[in-house]
Motif scaffolding. Structure first.
Motif, PDB file in Angstrom:
ATOM      1  N   GLY A 109     -14.184  -5.819   2.982  1.00 40.01           N
ATOM      2  CA  GLY A 109     -14.203  -6.198   1.576  1.00 40.01           C
ATOM      3  C   GLY A 109     -12.951  -6.989   1.217  1.00 40.01           C
ATOM      4  O   GLY A 109     -12.416  -7.756   2.029  1.00 40.01           O
ATOM      5  N   PRO A 110     -12.414  -6.803   0.002  1.00 39.27           N
ATOM      6  CA  PRO A 110     -11.237  -7.569  -0.437  1.00 39.27           C
ATOM      7  C   PRO A 110     -10.001  -7.335   0.431  1.00 39.27           C
ATOM      8  O   PRO A 110      -9.124  -8.197   0.514  1.00 39.27           O
ATOM      9  CB  PRO A 110     -11.007  -7.057  -1.869  1.00 39.27           C
ATOM     10  N   ALA A 111      -9.938  -6.159   1.105  1.00 47.09           N
ATOM     11  CA  ALA A 111      -8.757  -5.856   1.921  1.00 47.09           C
ATOM     12  C   ALA A 111      -8.611  -6.785   3.115  1.00 47.09           C
ATOM     13  O   ALA A 111      -7.526  -6.874   3.711  1.00 47.09           O
ATOM     14  CB  ALA A 111      -8.808  -4.409   2.399  1.00 47.09           C
ATOM     15  N   VAL A 112      -9.660  -7.506   3.502  1.00 49.46           N
ATOM     16  CA  VAL A 112      -9.567  -8.434   4.637  1.00 49.46           C
ATOM     17  C   VAL A 112      -8.439  -9.444   4.435  1.00 49.46           C
ATOM     18  O   VAL A 112      -7.787  -9.873   5.394  1.00 49.46           O
ATOM     19  CB  VAL A 112     -10.910  -9.168   4.861  1.00 49.46           C
TER      20      VAL A 112
ATOM     21  N   LEU B  64      -1.355  -1.396  -5.226  1.00 46.94           N
ATOM     22  CA  LEU B  64      -2.273  -2.038  -6.158  1.00 46.94           C
ATOM     23  C   LEU B  64      -2.775  -1.080  -7.235  1.00 46.94           C
ATOM     24  O   LEU B  64      -2.947  -1.470  -8.392  1.00 46.94           O
ATOM     25  CB  LEU B  64      -3.460  -2.629  -5.391  1.00 46.94           C
ATOM     26  N   ASP B  65      -2.996   0.175  -6.862  1.00 44.08           N
ATOM     27  CA  ASP B  65      -3.674   1.126  -7.752  1.00 44.08           C
ATOM     28  C   ASP B  65      -2.690   2.175  -8.261  1.00 44.08           C
ATOM     29  O   ASP B  65      -2.283   3.073  -7.518  1.00 44.08           O
ATOM     30  CB  ASP B  65      -4.828   1.791  -7.003  1.00 44.08           C
TER      31      ASP B  65
ATOM     32  N   GLY C 256       0.847  -1.183   0.000  1.00 50.62           N
ATOM     33  CA  GLY C 256       0.000   0.000   0.000  1.00 50.62           C
ATOM     34  C   GLY C 256       0.883   1.234   0.000  1.00 50.62           C
ATOM     35  O   GLY C 256       1.930   1.267  -0.631  1.00 50.62           O
ATOM     36  N   GLY C 257       0.420   2.262   0.709  1.00 50.02           N
ATOM     37  CA  GLY C 257       1.269   3.445   0.855  1.00 50.02           C
ATOM     38  C   GLY C 257       1.507   4.213  -0.422  1.00 50.02           C
ATOM     39  O   GLY C 257       2.571   4.827  -0.597  1.00 50.02           O
ATOM     40  N   GLY C 258       0.519   4.216  -1.324  1.00 46.16           N
ATOM     41  CA  GLY C 258       0.710   4.848  -2.614  1.00 46.16           C
ATOM     42  C   GLY C 258       0.870   6.350  -2.577  1.00 46.16           C
ATOM     43  O   GLY C 258       1.261   6.958  -3.579  1.00 46.16           O
ATOM     44  N   ASP C 259       0.594   6.988  -1.426  1.00 47.67           N
ATOM     45  CA  ASP C 259       0.809   8.432  -1.325  1.00 47.67           C
ATOM     46  C   ASP C 259       2.277   8.789  -1.153  1.00 47.67           C
ATOM     47  O   ASP C 259       2.656   9.952  -1.284  1.00 47.67           O
ATOM     48  CB  ASP C 259      -0.021   9.032  -0.188  1.00 47.67           C
TER      49      ASP C 259
ATOM     50  N   ASP D 197     -12.751 -15.251   6.277  1.00 48.95           N
ATOM     51  CA  ASP D 197     -13.550 -14.413   7.163  1.00 48.95           C
ATOM     52  C   ASP D 197     -14.004 -13.152   6.437  1.00 48.95           C
ATOM     53  O   ASP D 197     -13.309 -12.628   5.567  1.00 48.95           O
ATOM     54  CB  ASP D 197     -12.736 -14.005   8.399  1.00 48.95           C
ATOM     55  N   ALA D 198     -15.152 -12.654   6.808  1.00 48.44           N
ATOM     56  CA  ALA D 198     -15.666 -11.388   6.278  1.00 48.44           C
ATOM     57  C   ALA D 198     -16.001 -10.490   7.454  1.00 48.44           C
ATOM     58  O   ALA D 198     -16.774 -10.874   8.329  1.00 48.44           O
ATOM     59  CB  ALA D 198     -16.906 -11.627   5.422  1.00 48.44           C
ATOM     60  N   LEU D 199     -15.395  -9.330   7.499  1.00 50.15           N
ATOM     61  CA  LEU D 199     -15.669  -8.371   8.557  1.00 50.15           C
ATOM     62  C   LEU D 199     -16.679  -7.356   8.048  1.00 50.15           C
ATOM     63  O   LEU D 199     -16.588  -6.893   6.913  1.00 50.15           O
ATOM     64  CB  LEU D 199     -14.386  -7.656   8.986  1.00 50.15           C
TER      65      LEU D 199
END
Length: 320
Positions: free
Chosen positions: A170-173, A115-116, A91-94, A300-302
């Motif tokens: 969501g997908p980040a779990v 990812l983005d 992560g950490g794209g900033d 698992d889904a939170l």
């Protein structure tokens, strides 16, 4: 990319943390907006925080308060480790986490797996006060793609791994599970440190407790710590995890000595006294973490307790 759009007088960016609590930030203009294949990214101009990035209606970082988040996320684990030479950011794209890691004089290599690509492009153009040129540092390698896949496939080991992620819904779990933490542990050097944010103990205590339980099921040393982040509107929590490095082993004088030895500069928050203060746990947090909590595992889904209504995500006018 659209041209800057001036906001009407009395315009506010609203964010709901839960069904019961939220906050607003005055915004003078929407400077840039992009809908990537994955998410909605905005750059707002705000009187209080300067330029700020939001993703899917949630504030991520800003020019004037980013150090409240990035300094404790990076330097408390790094200084506890000693002299880190390599780091991986998921992560950490900033670019804010990378910029802090690159302050360490022995740092030879930082891999940033985001990812983005649109997040990186938007931050590079609009948030130079956050990344401070980190994207152009030859020690930084930018990888655009699935960070979890990179961790599972790479053979390299790192002194520090930073999980600078979106919230665990969501997908980040998949990036908050016991299995992923075990994969990260296998990519750390001896004594290496993992650092990450673990949600708010005020608004998402159950999720925080489950993340800590997941870490404790993998690492021998897990130290949660607290930090107020103005742009997040609440008390936030982070954690450092390791097989052997324990930040509690350093007193304030030892931390200040290491900071001086490393020649770390331009620190607006982190020093020996704040190292100790960050790690001090109030009684309510001790009680929360003493309760049984189930580790997060694959599948698992939170449930995200935050409101997701479009009216709470968009820049809009409120009565003043």
């Amino acid at each position: 990319m659209s041209a800057p759009a001036p906001a009407a007088k009395g315009s506010y960016a609203l964010e709901a943390l839960t069904d019961d609590f939220g906050f607003y930030v005055r915004a003078d203009a929407l400077l840039a907006e992009r809908r990537s294949p994955m998410q909605h990214i905005e750059i707002l101009d705000t009187p209080l925080f300067g330029r700020a990035m939001r993703i899917d209606g949630c504030f991520m970082t800003s020019e004037r308060d980013e150090f409240f988040y990035h300094e404790p996320m990076i330097h408390l684990p790094a200084v506890s480790f000693g002299r880190p030479r390599s780091a991986l950011i998921i992560g950490g794209g900033d670019g804010g986490a990378a910029e802090e890691l690159l302050k360490h004089p022995d740092m030879q290599r930082v891999v940033l797996a985001e990812l983005d690509a649109d997040v990186v492009e938007m931050a590079r153009e609009w948030l130079p006060a956050v990344h401070r040129g980190a994207f152009d540092d030859p020690r930084l390698e930018l990888l655009l793609g699935d960070g979890r896949a990179f961790v599972e496939q790479c053979e390299e080991r790192f002194d520090q791994i930073v999980l600078d992620l979106t919230d665990p819904f969501g997908p980040a779990v998949a990036l908050y599970t016991r299995e992923f933490y075990a994969a990260c542990r296998s990519k750390l050097t001896p004594g290496g440190v993992l650092s990450l944010h673990i949600q708010s103990p005020i608004h998402r205590p159950e999720t925080l407790a489950r993340i800590v339980a997941s870490l404790r099921s993998v690492f021998g040393v897990v130290r949660p710590y607290l930090q107020y982040v103005p742009l997040y509107g609440t008390l936030w929590a982070m954690a450092v995890a390791s097989d052997s490095t324990d930040p509690l082993a350093l007193d304030a004088a030892a931390v200040d000595a290491r900071i001086a030895e490393l020649g770390l500069r331009d620190l607006q928050l982190y020093n020996g006294a704040t190292h100790q203060a960050l790690l001090a746990q109030p009684n309510f947090l001790r009680e929360l973490l003493a309760q049984p909590a189930q580790a997060i595992v694959e599948g698992d889904a939170l449930d995200d307790p935050s409101l997701q209504a479009d009216s709470m995500q968009a820049l809009r006018v409120m009565p003043v």
